[in-house]
Scaffold this active site. Structure first.
Site, short mmCIF file in Angstrom:
data_model
loop_
_atom_site.label_atom_id
_atom_site.label_comp_id
_atom_site.label_asym_id
_atom_site.label_seq_id
_atom_site.Cartn_x
_atom_site.Cartn_y
_atom_site.Cartn_z
N LYS A 118 0.81 -1.21 0.00
CA LYS A 118 0.00 0.00 0.00
C LYS A 118 0.85 1.27 0.00
CE LYS A 118 -3.32 0.23 2.95
NZ LYS A 118 -4.58 0.75 2.40
N SER A 441 -16.66 -16.93 1.85
CA SER A 441 -17.12 -17.02 0.46
C SER A 441 -16.67 -18.34 -0.17
CB SER A 441 -16.57 -15.85 -0.35
OG SER A 441 -15.17 -15.81 -0.28
N CYS A 651 -7.06 -10.52 7.08
CA CYS A 651 -6.32 -11.19 6.00
C CYS A 651 -4.81 -11.08 6.18
CB CYS A 651 -6.68 -10.57 4.67
SG CYS A 651 -8.41 -10.37 4.43
N GLU A 673 -4.25 -14.85 8.47
CA GLU A 673 -3.37 -15.40 7.43
C GLU A 673 -2.02 -15.71 8.08
OE1 GLU A 673 -0.19 -15.67 5.12
OE2 GLU A 673 -0.43 -13.65 5.91
N HIS A 702 -4.76 -17.50 -2.30
CA HIS A 702 -4.47 -16.64 -3.44
C HIS A 702 -3.91 -17.40 -4.62
CE1 HIS A 702 -4.52 -14.11 0.15
NE2 HIS A 702 -5.20 -13.30 -0.63
N CYS A 734 -8.24 -17.12 3.85
CA CYS A 734 -9.18 -16.06 3.46
C CYS A 734 -10.34 -16.73 2.72
CB CYS A 734 -8.48 -15.00 2.60
SG CYS A 734 -9.42 -13.45 2.48
N1 GLN Z 1 -15.91 -13.33 4.49
C1 GLN Z 1 -15.15 -12.77 3.43
C2 GLN Z 1 -14.92 -13.81 2.36
O1 GLN Z 1 -14.76 -14.93 2.66
C3 GLN Z 1 -13.82 -12.25 3.91
C4 GLN Z 1 -13.04 -11.60 2.81
C5 GLN Z 1 -11.77 -10.91 3.26
O2 GLN Z 1 -11.31 -11.10 4.36
N2 GLN Z 1 -11.19 -10.10 2.43
O3 GLN Z 1 -14.87 -13.52 1.19
ZN ZN Z 2 -9.33 -12.35 4.36
#
Ligand code: GLN
Ligand code: ZN
Length: 763
Positions: A118, A441, A651, A673, A702, A734
């Site tokens: 960032k 998700s 994250c 993470e 990722h 994540c």
């Molecule tokens: N609950 C969200 C997902 O699983 C969390 C996303 C994130 O931490 N950026 O997509």
């Molecule tokens: Zn995350």
């Protein structure tokens, strides 16, 4: 006169033309000449827009094919070995994109992209320069000179923009052996000299040298280096304006004011309090550029207020006063004029980059031609905007304010301490050791996106859309049950984005159609705009979660975005503090937590992905931020019974310096993470004796790579050395929305198998 200038203009184009061209080029659908033509057209348009708006001195060098720090790395020849062709040929556009995105098709196994991080406290990400101990700096890229010539050919009065030598070195990383990157300064400076001479030969008068690190807590050797560097650069041609932004100079004020350069730009939006001191300290020969129009937000400038400062400065400085946005407009959306769906009143409150240039020009003109009709008109409009905002019932909601005012100290505390809560939760939830779960998700397939688009376009009825989402939920639940996960999620198929989804359902948020801002490379984000007091008119997620829970006898985890993340990833209001906005968001989401609980949900996760990135640039500001941020989180989470388990997710896991605040959030479970650091970052949780439960991510979502069972077991054993086994959860690091189903299932099979083996081992 007080010269109106700009520090930088957004490069993406009002219609994200640059993004589209880049992506077409990467896919092979556009050739290099085509891509370059798009860039040239955008630059020409942007200069003309700024000139038409009344900007006297236009920035050049703010355009970049991917990132301006990367452009500098190419210019300086800071190109890591793995991207250099045979024989050290000059870099090409392929080299540039390779450094940004990685090279996978080379003969020799490819090259991983440079790291991205960032840009100060913005949501813009730059590519981190990589320095070797014997780093050479060689002028290797002509872009800046070409663009200067291009602007001059169009008849513009230009000011090239360079990232300063200290800031450039600060942003990079020393690679391959320990050495002090500051030692590279002596080698880098001659190249700045060469660049200044080239620009001089092109007939340039002023150059802007960005040194935003002057607003950070700098080690003494870096402060000393500033003097050394600029004493040397003093001998080089051109008038130099050192630009600082994103904060106040504070302890670096004397240093910055005294540098042997011809001008200094300061950010009076973020740090208005520095004005009087700077005015006193800036030497009589120097130009002072005041950044009075906010380059980081979307609100119209209060011109009268800015003029109060300017008139005062003008008396003291006369022609040595310049006017500008606070920082580059890279962080603003491009043009408000295109917004055709905003109501007239709301639109009248906003200003994007084009309008901000007009504001800067109006401020400059107001000093010299205060009676001109244009100036009077601009001031009248500004005054009307301020007045309508101050009184608008759309912004100021007595009920929301009363609720915040009535908060009691106990409202942000769970009734019982963690030790008592966890006993009740264990008794009620009855989960195995090493419980398995995911972060929320599941893969966002194109079918899901198409259904959402069709629904938005009115091509799918509400009932059809609901059924499409229900079918996704059924699938997600079926997979999780089949794989044997312990705590299930509904999969978030109905969510476009973790912030926007909630923002759309809250009162006090507005949405633009074209308010895109570059996040990195070709990726742009369109943050929602908080314009008024925030509240939740209706439940937001309850029906989806209830439906999902009805499909299974396992626990279904409710899934929400936390107040700090909502705030950090939106354009906030300027008339109330961030703290107040966070509290309002907290109360709105707290209502959702309670509704989920009332519907029988026993586990609720409140994501705070942006918690750490809210940390102020200066350490002195940290505690105040951490206090209100943790309070906002607790306010969201603390209304529930002891038996209801609150999770949070972040994250990352660089918590060493903020671990006490992470503990103060008092979530029953935190998922983070850690897989990429081989669980080493868990040391913070061990050293501090973090008391609550932890789910250290056991694999990196990722990448499409499927982690093996033994690899996961290995990581969990390492985690168990740092955190007692009965407090460990097992989960990816994540959400899985960017993954495809096959690799997701394969990874989760191994994850569940690993948890099973550990249960046996630790039983
Ligand atoms: N609950 C969200 C997902 O699983 C969390 C996303 C994130 O931490 N950026 O997509
Ligand atoms: Zn995350």
């Amino acid at each position: 006169m007080a010269l109106a200038h700009n520090l930088g203009f957004p490069r993406i184009g009002g219609d994200r033309e640059l993004k589209k061209a880049q992506e077409a080029f990467w896919k092979g659908e556009l050739d290099e000449a085509g891509l370059r033509a798009v860039g040239r057209k955008l630059r020409a348009e942007h200069w003309q827009i700024q000139k038409d708006a009344g900007i006297d001195l236009l920035p050049v060098g703010d355009f970049a094919w991917y990132d301006q720090v990367l452009t500098h790395s190419l210019t300086f020849g800071v190109i890591p070995e793995r991207f250099r062709g045979h024989g050290n040929a000059k870099p090409t556009l392929q080299t540039l994109f390779g450094m940004a995105r990685g090279v996978s098709d080379s003969c020799c196994g490819g090259a991983h992209a440079q790291e991205m991080t960032k840009w100060f406290d913005t949501n813009y990400h730059y590519l981190v320069p990589e320095f070797s101990a014997d780093q050479q700096f060689v002028l290797s890229w002509e872009q800046l000179f070409e663009e200067v010539a291009e602007a001059q050919a169009l008849g513009h009065n230009v000011k090239p923009v360079l990232i300063g030598p200290l800031t450039y070195l600060w942003l990079g990383k020393a690679k391959g052996g320990e050495f002090d990157k500051l030692d590279l300064l002596e080698h880098l400076l001659p190249l700045y000299g060469e660049i200044l001479q080239r620009l001089d030969a092109q007939g340039v008068e002023w150059v802007q040298i960005d040194e935003p690190i002057l607003v950070l807590d700098l080690p003494q050797d870096w402060k000393n280096a500033f003097e050394r560097a600029y004493n040397l650069l003093q001998k080089e041609p051109l008038k130099k304006l050192v630009a600082t932004y994103f904060g106040g100079l504070e302890d670096n004020l004397g240093l910055a004011a005294g540098l042997p350069v011809d001008g200094l730009h300061i950010d009076l939006v973020r740090a208005p309090e520095q004005y009087p001191t700077i005015l006193d300290r800036v030497p009589g020969y120097k130009v002072l550029s005041l950044g009075l129009v906010n380059g980081r937000n979307v609100w119209r400038c209060d011109l009268e207020k800015a003029l109060d400062v300017l008139r005062h400065a003008h008396e003291r400085l006369g022609d040595r006063l310049w006017v500008a946005p606070s920082c580059s407009l890279l962080h603003s959306p491009v043009d408000l004029a295109r917004e055709d769906k905003l109501d007239a009143e709301l639109k009248s409150w906003l200003a994007f980059a084009v309008q901000k240039c007009e504001e800067v020009a109006a401020l400059s003109r107001a000093l010299t031609e205060p009676e001109s009709p244009e100036v009077l008109e601009a001031l009248a409009v500004s005054q009307a905007v301020q007045a309508s905002g101050a009184e608008s019932p759309r912004i100021h909601k007595p009920a929301v304010q009363a609720r915040v005012a009535a908060l009691k100290p106990e409202d942000d505390k769970r009734p019982a301490p963690f030790a008592a809560r966890i006993e009740k939760q264990r008794a009620e939830l009855y989960l195995p050791a090493f419980p398995t779960t995911t972060i929320g998700s599941f893969p966002q397939t194109s079918a899901i996106r198409l259904a959402r688009q069709a629904f938005k376009a009115g091509k799918l009825s509400e009932a059809e859309y609901t059924e499409a989402m229900h079918s996704e939920i059924r699938h997600a639940v079926e997979v999780q049950e089949r794989l044997g996960l312990d705590v299930l999620v509904h999969g978030e198929a109905e969510r476009n984005d973790m912030v926007e989804y909630f923002a759309e359902q809250l009162d006090g948020y507005a949405f633009t159609r074209f308010g895109w801002v570059q996040s990195y490379g070709s990726r742009c984000v369109k943050p929602a705009v908080i314009f008024g007091d925030l509240s939740r008119p209706n439940a937001m997620t309850v029906e989806w979660i209830r439906y999902a829970q009805g499909l299974t006898s396992k626990w279904m985890k409710g899934m929400l975005t936390g107040p700090v993340t909502m705030l950090m990833w939106s354009f906030p209001r300027e008339d109330v503090s961030r703290e107040v906005q966070a509290r309002q968001l907290a109360l709105a989401i707290r209502d959702e937590v309670l509704d989920l609980e009332a519907t029988g949900i026993r586990i609720v996760q409140i994501d705070e992905a942006a918690f750490r990135e809210g940390l102020p640039l200066r350490k002195a500001g940290w505690q105040a931020y951490l206090d209100w941020a943790t309070e906002a989180f607790r306010l969201t989470a603390s209304g529930v019974k002891d038996e209801t388990q609150i999770h949070t997710h972040m994250c990352y896991s660089e918590f060493n310096d903020v671990i006490e605040s992470i503990a103060a959030m008092d979530a029953d479970v935190i998922t983070i993470e850690t897989s990429r650091s081989d669980m080493e970052l868990l040391d913070a949780f061990e050293a501090f004796a973090y008391p609550n439960e932890i789910g250290p991510g056991v694999y990196d979502i990722h990448s499409p790579r499927v982690p093996g069972k033994d690899e996961i077991i290995n990581l969990l054993r390492k985690a168990a050395q740092r955190v007692s086994a009965e407090r460990l959860w097992v989960n990816p690091d994540c959400g899985l929305k960017t993954r495809a189903w096959p690799e997701t299932e394969a990874a989760l099979v191994n994850m569940v198998a690993a948890a099973n083996e550990l249960r046996a081992e630790f039983a």
